[in-house]
Design a protein around this motif. Structure first.
Motif, short mmCIF file in Angstrom:
data_model
loop_
_atom_site.label_atom_id
_atom_site.label_comp_id
_atom_site.label_asym_id
_atom_site.label_seq_id
_atom_site.Cartn_x
_atom_site.Cartn_y
_atom_site.Cartn_z
N LYS A 1 24.94 16.79 33.36
CA LYS A 1 24.23 18.44 32.76
C LYS A 1 25.00 18.92 30.75
O LYS A 1 24.05 18.73 30.15
CB LYS A 1 24.45 20.02 33.77
CG LYS A 1 23.97 18.75 34.70
CD LYS A 1 23.59 20.56 35.27
CE LYS A 1 22.57 20.07 36.91
NZ LYS A 1 22.52 21.49 37.89
N LEU A 2 26.54 18.51 30.95
CA LEU A 2 26.85 19.47 30.02
C LEU A 2 27.22 18.74 28.22
O LEU A 2 26.36 18.91 27.76
CB LEU A 2 28.50 19.86 30.06
CG LEU A 2 28.52 21.03 30.44
CD1 LEU A 2 29.95 20.59 31.44
CD2 LEU A 2 28.08 21.98 30.13
N LYS A 3 26.69 17.23 29.13
CA LYS A 3 26.40 16.06 27.42
C LYS A 3 25.09 16.84 26.67
O LYS A 3 24.84 16.07 25.65
CB LYS A 3 26.53 14.85 28.42
CG LYS A 3 27.55 14.35 28.67
CD LYS A 3 27.52 12.83 29.35
CE LYS A 3 28.65 12.11 29.81
NZ LYS A 3 28.87 10.83 29.62
N ALA A 4 23.97 17.26 27.47
CA ALA A 4 22.44 17.67 26.96
C ALA A 4 23.20 18.44 25.69
O ALA A 4 22.80 18.91 24.29
CB ALA A 4 22.13 18.16 27.79
N HIS A 5 24.21 18.97 25.47
CA HIS A 5 24.66 20.28 24.13
C HIS A 5 26.45 19.50 23.61
O HIS A 5 26.54 19.94 22.50
CB HIS A 5 25.03 21.59 24.93
CG HIS A 5 23.94 22.41 25.02
ND1 HIS A 5 22.54 22.05 24.25
CD2 HIS A 5 23.35 22.65 26.37
CE1 HIS A 5 21.67 22.59 25.27
NE2 HIS A 5 21.85 22.94 26.27
N ALA A 6 26.72 17.97 23.80
CA ALA A 6 27.52 17.62 23.28
C ALA A 6 27.11 17.30 21.82
O ALA A 6 26.26 17.00 21.81
CB ALA A 6 28.36 16.85 24.31
N VAL A 7 28.54 17.58 20.77
CA VAL A 7 28.32 16.82 19.45
C VAL A 7 29.19 15.68 19.37
O VAL A 7 30.25 15.69 20.11
CB VAL A 7 28.52 18.37 18.52
CG1 VAL A 7 27.60 18.96 18.62
CG2 VAL A 7 29.69 18.89 18.77
N PRO A 8 28.84 15.17 18.68
CA PRO A 8 29.57 13.64 18.59
C PRO A 8 30.62 14.27 17.58
O PRO A 8 31.41 15.14 17.14
CB PRO A 8 29.59 12.79 17.80
CG PRO A 8 27.98 13.18 17.60
CD PRO A 8 27.28 14.79 18.12
N MET B 1 22.17 20.88 20.91
CA MET B 1 23.49 22.71 20.64
C MET B 1 22.01 23.72 21.47
O MET B 1 20.97 23.17 21.48
CB MET B 1 22.79 22.28 19.07
CG MET B 1 24.01 24.00 18.64
SD MET B 1 24.19 23.83 16.97
CE MET B 1 22.24 23.20 16.48
N PHE B 2 22.79 24.18 21.83
CA PHE B 2 22.10 25.10 22.54
C PHE B 2 22.14 26.83 21.58
O PHE B 2 22.99 26.78 20.50
CB PHE B 2 22.66 25.81 23.40
CG PHE B 2 22.12 26.52 23.93
CD1 PHE B 2 20.80 26.79 25.41
CD2 PHE B 2 22.16 28.25 24.07
CE1 PHE B 2 20.19 28.08 25.62
CE2 PHE B 2 22.00 29.61 24.67
CZ PHE B 2 20.14 29.46 25.40
N SER B 3 20.87 27.24 21.27
CA SER B 3 21.02 28.28 20.22
C SER B 3 20.15 30.09 20.90
O SER B 3 19.17 29.32 21.62
CB SER B 3 20.03 28.34 18.90
OG SER B 3 20.19 27.20 18.22
N SER C 1 28.40 24.38 21.03
CA SER C 1 27.67 23.00 21.52
C SER C 1 29.15 22.58 22.20
O SER C 1 29.74 24.02 21.62
CB SER C 1 27.80 22.58 19.87
OG SER C 1 28.82 22.30 19.27
N ILE C 2 29.17 21.02 22.30
CA ILE C 2 30.51 21.55 22.93
C ILE C 2 31.25 20.40 22.13
O ILE C 2 30.69 19.40 22.36
CB ILE C 2 29.90 20.80 24.99
CG1 ILE C 2 29.55 22.07 25.23
CG2 ILE C 2 31.30 19.83 25.68
CD1 ILE C 2 29.00 21.55 27.13
N SER C 3 32.18 20.48 22.02
CA SER C 3 33.23 19.77 21.07
C SER C 3 34.37 19.38 21.89
O SER C 3 34.33 17.44 21.27
CB SER C 3 33.30 20.42 19.65
OG SER C 3 34.42 21.55 20.57
#
Length: 164
Positions: A154-161, A1-3, A94-96
């Motif tokens: 790169k995007l997986k870094a902020h992916a959530v389950p 997650m990015f904040s 986050s990337i859902s």
């Protein structure tokens, strides 16, 4: 997650000093762009002078000598509590979902510990989603393309389950 954080500006508010519903959409887009830049993904790389073949073959922001861009196809925001002028909001991104060519971003706005009432518990203000589609931009217009392996990693870094 990015904040990231953002102070509510006067221009974001209505006559009652409460953040107008429409102000959340530019905040979501700005937070998304900040997250993408943190990953080294350009939101809209500059158009290079012709010929474009001078670009790096390893640049994930180009595809077949064209620019990769991310138009939005859906945006939604649910409002749970009021935010007011000068509140400092934390925006979690986050990337859902990572689709074949789409990215679904989830946003959570909450008031920082230093809110107006000095409460120690953070108040959730709003939650939202934006769906963007990976497109190739060239002289003929936009064409949807699959996410490159470089972008996906790169995007997986902020992916959530999915069940989080």
């Amino acid at each position: 997650m990015f904040s990231t954080t953002r102070r509510v500006e006067f221009r974001d508010t209505d006559a009652a000093g409460i953040v107008h519903f429409s102000a959340f959409f530019p905040m979501m887009e700005s937070a998304e762009h900040e997250m993408l830049r943190s990953l080294g993904i350009a939101v809209m790389p500059p158009r290079h002078a012709e010929p474009r073949h001078s670009q790096s073959q390893d640049d994930p922001n180009t595809e077949n000598n064209s620019v990769v861009t991310w138009p939005r196809v859906s945006a939604k925001c649910d409002y749970l509590s009021a935010a007011r002028f000068e509140d400092v909001l934390t925006i979690d991104v986050s990337i859902s979902k990572l689709g074949t060519s789409s990215v679904t971003y989830s946003f959570r706005f909450h008031r920082s510990d230093q809110n107006r009432d000095n409460q120690s518990k953070e108040q959730v203000i709003a939650v939202g989603t934006i769906v963007a589609v990976c497109c190739q931009l060239d002289d003929s217009g936009l064409t949807k393309i699959p996410l490159s392996d470089a972008h996906r990693e790169k995007l997986k870094a902020h992916a959530v389950p999915a069940n989080a």
